[in-house]
Design a protein around this motif. Structure first.
Motif, PDB file in Angstrom:
ATOM      1  N   ALA A  29      -3.065  -3.768  -9.763  1.00 25.66           N
ATOM      2  CA  ALA A  29      -2.415  -4.140  -8.189  1.00 25.66           C
ATOM      3  C   ALA A  29      -3.900  -4.276  -7.484  1.00 25.66           C
ATOM      4  N   LYS A  30      -4.834  -3.707  -7.712  1.00 29.54           N
ATOM      5  CA  LYS A  30      -6.205  -4.002  -7.050  1.00 29.54           C
ATOM      6  C   LYS A  30      -6.624  -5.512  -7.361  1.00 29.54           C
ATOM      7  N   ILE A  31      -6.428  -5.978  -8.241  1.00 29.59           N
ATOM      8  CA  ILE A  31      -6.837  -7.300  -8.867  1.00 29.59           C
ATOM      9  C   ILE A  31      -5.976  -8.154  -8.385  1.00 29.59           C
ATOM     10  N   GLU A  32      -4.674  -7.930  -8.242  1.00 23.45           N
ATOM     11  CA  GLU A  32      -3.787  -8.882  -7.606  1.00 23.45           C
ATOM     12  C   GLU A  32      -4.178  -9.018  -6.100  1.00 23.45           C
ATOM     13  N   GLU A  33      -4.385  -7.678  -5.383  1.00 24.45           N
ATOM     14  CA  GLU A  33      -4.881  -7.834  -3.914  1.00 24.45           C
ATOM     15  C   GLU A  33      -6.027  -8.578  -3.807  1.00 24.45           C
ATOM     16  N   LEU A  34      -7.108  -8.580  -5.086  1.00 27.26           N
ATOM     17  CA  LEU A  34      -8.391  -9.342  -4.625  1.00 27.26           C
ATOM     18  C   LEU A  34      -8.156 -10.766  -4.677  1.00 27.26           C
ATOM     19  N   VAL A  35      -7.162 -10.971  -5.636  1.00 25.18           N
ATOM     20  CA  VAL A  35      -6.949 -12.592  -5.816  1.00 25.18           C
ATOM     21  C   VAL A  35      -6.335 -13.176  -4.497  1.00 25.18           C
ATOM     22  N   GLU A  36      -5.433 -12.277  -3.981  1.00 28.73           N
ATOM     23  CA  GLU A  36      -4.833 -12.872  -2.710  1.00 28.73           C
ATOM     24  C   GLU A  36      -6.149 -13.316  -1.804  1.00 28.73           C
ATOM     25  N   GLY A  37      -6.999 -12.219  -1.537  1.00 31.34           N
ATOM     26  CA  GLY A  37      -7.974 -12.399  -0.683  1.00 31.34           C
ATOM     27  C   GLY A  37      -8.959 -13.677  -1.116  1.00 31.34           C
ATOM     28  N   LEU A  38      -9.345 -13.881  -2.292  1.00 29.13           N
ATOM     29  CA  LEU A  38      -9.944 -14.730  -2.938  1.00 29.13           C
ATOM     30  C   LEU A  38      -9.542 -16.146  -2.778  1.00 29.13           C
ATOM     31  N   LYS A  39      -8.360 -16.340  -2.506  1.00 30.95           N
ATOM     32  CA  LYS A  39      -7.801 -17.912  -2.534  1.00 30.95           C
ATOM     33  C   LYS A  39      -8.167 -18.559  -1.211  1.00 30.95           C
ATOM     34  N   GLY A  40      -8.703 -17.910  -0.180  1.00 31.00           N
ATOM     35  CA  GLY A  40      -9.463 -18.511   1.135  1.00 31.00           C
ATOM     36  C   GLY A  40     -10.655 -19.214   0.613  1.00 31.00           C
ATOM     37  N   LYS A  41     -11.327 -18.701  -0.203  1.00 31.42           N
ATOM     38  CA  LYS A  41     -12.559 -19.245  -0.471  1.00 31.42           C
ATOM     39  C   LYS A  41     -12.595 -19.956  -1.637  1.00 31.42           C
ATOM     40  N   TYR A  42     -11.975 -19.608  -2.882  1.00 35.83           N
ATOM     41  CA  TYR A  42     -11.853 -20.459  -4.182  1.00 35.83           C
ATOM     42  C   TYR A  42     -10.438 -21.046  -4.508  1.00 35.83           C
ATOM     43  N   THR A  43     -10.314 -21.963  -5.431  1.00 35.73           N
ATOM     44  CA  THR A  43      -9.304 -22.123  -5.914  1.00 35.73           C
ATOM     45  C   THR A  43      -8.882 -21.462  -7.147  1.00 35.73           C
ATOM     46  N   ILE A  44      -8.047 -21.078  -7.471  1.00 34.92           N
ATOM     47  CA  ILE A  44      -7.631 -19.894  -8.465  1.00 34.92           C
ATOM     48  C   ILE A  44      -6.664 -20.294  -9.570  1.00 34.92           C
ATOM     49  N   VAL A  45      -6.834 -20.321 -10.966  1.00 31.73           N
ATOM     50  CA  VAL A  45      -5.644 -20.858 -11.566  1.00 31.73           C
ATOM     51  C   VAL A  45      -5.726 -19.669 -12.765  1.00 31.73           C
ATOM     52  N   ILE A  46      -4.630 -19.058 -12.597  1.00 33.37           N
ATOM     53  CA  ILE A  46      -4.299 -17.837 -13.635  1.00 33.37           C
ATOM     54  C   ILE A  46      -3.221 -17.698 -14.382  1.00 33.37           C
ATOM     55  N   VAL A  47      -3.558 -17.561 -15.686  1.00 35.04           N
ATOM     56  CA  VAL A  47      -2.638 -17.327 -16.665  1.00 35.04           C
ATOM     57  C   VAL A  47      -2.195 -16.086 -16.780  1.00 35.04           C
ATOM     58  N   THR A  48      -0.577 -15.944 -16.806  1.00 34.86           N
ATOM     59  CA  THR A  48      -0.216 -14.490 -17.024  1.00 34.86           C
ATOM     60  C   THR A  48       1.187 -14.477 -17.665  1.00 34.86           C
ATOM     61  N   HIS A  49       1.545 -13.518 -18.149  1.00 36.13           N
ATOM     62  CA  HIS A  49       2.571 -13.173 -19.073  1.00 36.13           C
ATOM     63  C   HIS A  49       3.758 -12.510 -18.217  1.00 36.13           C
ATOM     64  N   ASN A  50       3.103 -11.949 -16.890  1.00 36.76           N
ATOM     65  CA  ASN A  50       4.002 -10.952 -16.076  1.00 36.76           C
ATOM     66  C   ASN A  50       4.526 -11.974 -14.916  1.00 36.76           C
ATOM     67  N   MET A  51       5.834 -12.039 -15.118  1.00 34.74           N
ATOM     68  CA  MET A  51       6.789 -12.944 -14.122  1.00 34.74           C
ATOM     69  C   MET A  51       6.510 -12.489 -12.923  1.00 34.74           C
ATOM     70  N   GLN A  52       6.641 -11.285 -12.522  1.00 36.98           N
ATOM     71  CA  GLN A  52       6.771 -10.441 -11.188  1.00 36.98           C
ATOM     72  C   GLN A  52       5.132 -10.897 -10.903  1.00 36.98           C
ATOM     73  N   GLN A  53       4.069 -10.802 -11.490  1.00 36.36           N
ATOM     74  CA  GLN A  53       2.664 -11.153 -10.954  1.00 36.36           C
ATOM     75  C   GLN A  53       2.721 -12.635 -10.555  1.00 36.36           C
ATOM     76  N   ALA A  54       3.322 -13.534 -11.575  1.00 41.92           N
ATOM     77  CA  ALA A  54       3.258 -14.911 -11.088  1.00 41.92           C
ATOM     78  C   ALA A  54       3.958 -15.270  -9.935  1.00 41.92           C
ATOM     79  N   ALA A  55       5.085 -14.632  -9.522  1.00 38.21           N
ATOM     80  CA  ALA A  55       5.941 -14.754  -8.238  1.00 38.21           C
ATOM     81  C   ALA A  55       5.052 -14.309  -7.057  1.00 38.21           C
ATOM     82  N   ARG A  56       4.428 -13.092  -7.361  1.00 36.79           N
ATOM     83  CA  ARG A  56       3.767 -12.367  -6.362  1.00 36.79           C
ATOM     84  C   ARG A  56       2.701 -13.005  -5.801  1.00 36.79           C
TER      85      ARG A  56
END
Ligand SMILES: Nc1ncnc2c1ncn2[C@@H]1O[C@H](COP(=O)(O)OP(=O)(O)OP(=O)(O)O)[C@@H](O)[C@H]1O
Ligand SMILES: [Mg+2]
Lengths: 265, 318
Positions: free
Chosen positions: A198-225
């Protein structure tokens, strides 16, 4: 108005993609793992890459920073443009490309050195900075990775002594310390517990203001979130690519639907 | 099933545990036994010379005066030469095999190195005396004298004075280097090969060159194994007997020149046991053996302490 130059993700983000992939084939020796991949990665957005195991998600990501070139039997065909410039052009400096396109792996990979040295590693590599500036940049990167409060008193401890989730954020701090433009994350949360995830997901949300992010995930909820766009890979092909909302509520392709509803994969 | 079998299966855990304790205990027992036995059989010399034996450079069977200093000096100097050459070369060879070489080349060279490590030391000794020593005398030593001799490099040049005879401290050190090189390289190669690819990939992924990945990540990651390999090599060099005895010259002498003949603890023992007629002579030789054992023991302790300290500071991976 027929705008032929509209990126593959449509009108929902910046019309100039950060990364454009066209006709990308990938080979492990004689084995072809990717087939004519086309995709655009929107700047300052999160693009999720999903698909069943072995469909080529990691392979695709490993082209963006040319890390696959460490292995002599791996080859690509096609074009990958970063800010419109082909990353395979002879003018592109490989080491600088890798600074601009950072990578986070499934398992945390702290280097065998202190927390501080881990973050300072890349800064020292690419910038000539004074000791005090180095300190400042390390602190900034650790803050950027939401880790500063937890490790400010542990800077001289080995990086490997942190918890798994902290180690992963240390790796993120290490990656953002060199001021990249793109962050590639290959299942960054699959080896850590739900709270750390959860902490990392939150972090990713915050980071996208500065960076372009490409994330591989097996977790559908995570991808959707956390993602704005989603690409569905299947057997080396990009079967469907579009806005995350559309992919998860109204997939056009039957395979995509089957996958996100958990019927296979 | 017999009563014995029943008993065995019922108490297997306990029996097995006692068996392992017994085996482990035997090792300690053997070690203690060795110390005690050596000390007992050296008692005359220990009583006569005490600790002064260590820094006395007397060695005179006619007067029955013995001191270990020239042997200790020779052991340390020849080992130092060997380590100074073998360790850096091994690191480079191992890195080449793991990081740079084509897999086929790596396999072929790797096997060759393992074969070299398996050559018996007597062969190194004979080769050293009959092939290597003449080369040293005719080519290497005159060359060193010309380029690094006393006229060119005051001070350090002392090391290369004297007649180039081929045998002596330098030759012994070089032969030792040659002997431990394959051994250290092989262990280091295995250590480097164990660094997880994903850790190296993340270092490359930061935009590091091969050299940076190597010396900042791979070397650090394997540091415990590297130190372990070095100390194993060191232990071998300290105790190596046959090869050294052939080429060191066997003189109880302490000379600043590496061209001079000297001796080591192991070579002294190999040479003089047969001649030791007087009890005090024999006891002195055994005392010398005890000194070697204690030296090796403390070096291994130092290695372990060093590794533990490193582990604390960097949490190295192995
Ligand atoms: N080093 C390699 N050598 C040969 N083939 C490989 C290698 N790595 C991957 N492959 C093959 O390439 C294909 C794509 O693998 P890739 O690792 O990209 O899949 P993935 O989508 O990331 O899977 P996962 O979800 O399990 O991580 C698979 O068929 C795999 O067997
Ligand atoms: Mg993968």
């Amino acid at each position: 108005m027929s705008d032929v130059k509209l990126p593959l993700y449509g009108e929902m983000a910046d019309p100039t993609p950060k990364i454009s992939v066209r006709g990308l084939d990938f080979f492990y020796g004689d084995h072809q793992a990717l087939f004519s991949n086309d995709i655009d990665i929107a700047p300052n957005r999160v693009t999720a890459v999903i698909g069943p195991s072995g469909c080529g998600k990691s392979t695709h990501l490993r082209v963006y920073n040319r890390i696959f070139e460490l292995y002599r039997e791996q080859r690509v065909k096609g074009a990958v443009l970063l800010n419109g410039e082909n990353i395979f052009a002879p003018t592109v400096k490989l080491l600088d490309l890798r600074r601009r396109v950072g990578m986070i792996f499934q398992k945390p990979t702290p280097f065998p050195m202190s927390v501080f040295e881990n973050v300072a590693y890349g800064i020292r590599l690419h910038y000539a900075v004074s000791k005090s500036e180095l300190d400042g940049r390390v602190e900034e990167a650790l803050k950027g990775a939401a880790l500063w409060e937890e490790v400010r008193d542990l800077l001289n401890r080995p990086g490997t002594a942190l918890s798994g989730g902290q180690q992963q954020r240390l790796c993120i701090a290490r990656a953002i310390a060199v001021e990249p433009e793109v962050l590639l994350m290959d299942e960054p949360t699959s080896a850590i517990d739900p709270i750390a995830t959860a902490k990392i997901e939150e972090l990713v949300e915050g980071l996208k203001g500065k960076y372009t992010i490409v994330i591989v995930t097996h977790n559908m909820q995570q991808a959707a979130r956390i993602s704005d766009f989603t690409a569905f890979f299947f057997k080396g092909y990009i079967i469907e690519f579009g806005a995350t909302k559309q992919i998860f509520t109204n997939p056009h392709n039957k395979k995509t639907e089957e996958y996100i509803t958990g019927r296979f994969g | 099933m017999t009563r014995f079998h029943e008993y065995l299966s019922e108490h297997f855990e306990t029996i097995f545990r006692w068996f392992t304790i017994l085996c482990a205990g035997t090792v300690l027992l053997i070690m203690a036994g060795m110390f005690i036995n050596l000390a007992w059989n050296a008692r005359l010399a220990i009583g006569e010379f005490g600790l002064g034996f260590l820094w006395s450079d007397a060695w005179d069977p006619a007067l029955n005066e013995y001191g270990a200093f020239s042997s200790i000096y020779g052991t340390l100097v020849s080992t130092l030469i060997a380590m100074a050459i073998a360790v850096p070369m091994s690191v480079v060879i191992a890195l080449f095999l793991v990081e740079l070489a084509h897999p086929t080349v790596s396999k072929v060279v790797g096997s060759a190195i393992e074969l070299l490590a398996a050559i018996p030391s007597i062969i190194y000794g004979m080769w050293g005396l009959f092939v290597f020593a003449p080369i040293m005398a005719e080519t290497v030593q005159p060359f060193l004298q010309e380029t690094l001799g006393l006229e060119k490099v005051p001070g350090l040049g002392r090391l290369f004075t004297g007649a180039p005879m081929g045998i002596g401290m330098l030759t012994a050190g070089l032969i030792l280097a040659l002997m431990i090189l394959p051994f250290i390289s092989a262990v280091m190669r295995d250590v480097f090969a164990m660094v997880p690819p994903v850790v190296k990939e993340s270092a490359y992924g930061m935009g590091s060159t091969t050299w940076e990945v190597t010396h900042k990540v791979t070397l650090r990651y394997g540091i415990q194994g590297i130190i372990g390999a070095c100390f194993l090599g060191l232990g071998r060099a300290l105790g190596e007997t046959m090869a050294v005895t052939f080429v060191i010259g066997n003189a109880h002498r302490i000379s600043p020149s590496l061209y001079d003949a000297g001796n080591s603890i192991a070579s002294t023992l190999a040479n003089e046991f047969a001649e030791a007629s007087e009890p005090i002579y024999l006891h002195s030789l055994i005392y010398l053996g005890l000194v070697l054992l204690v030296m090796t023991f403390f070096i291994q302790l130092a290695a372990q302490w060093w590794v533990a300290r490193l582990k604390k500071s960097m949490g190295a991976g192995l």
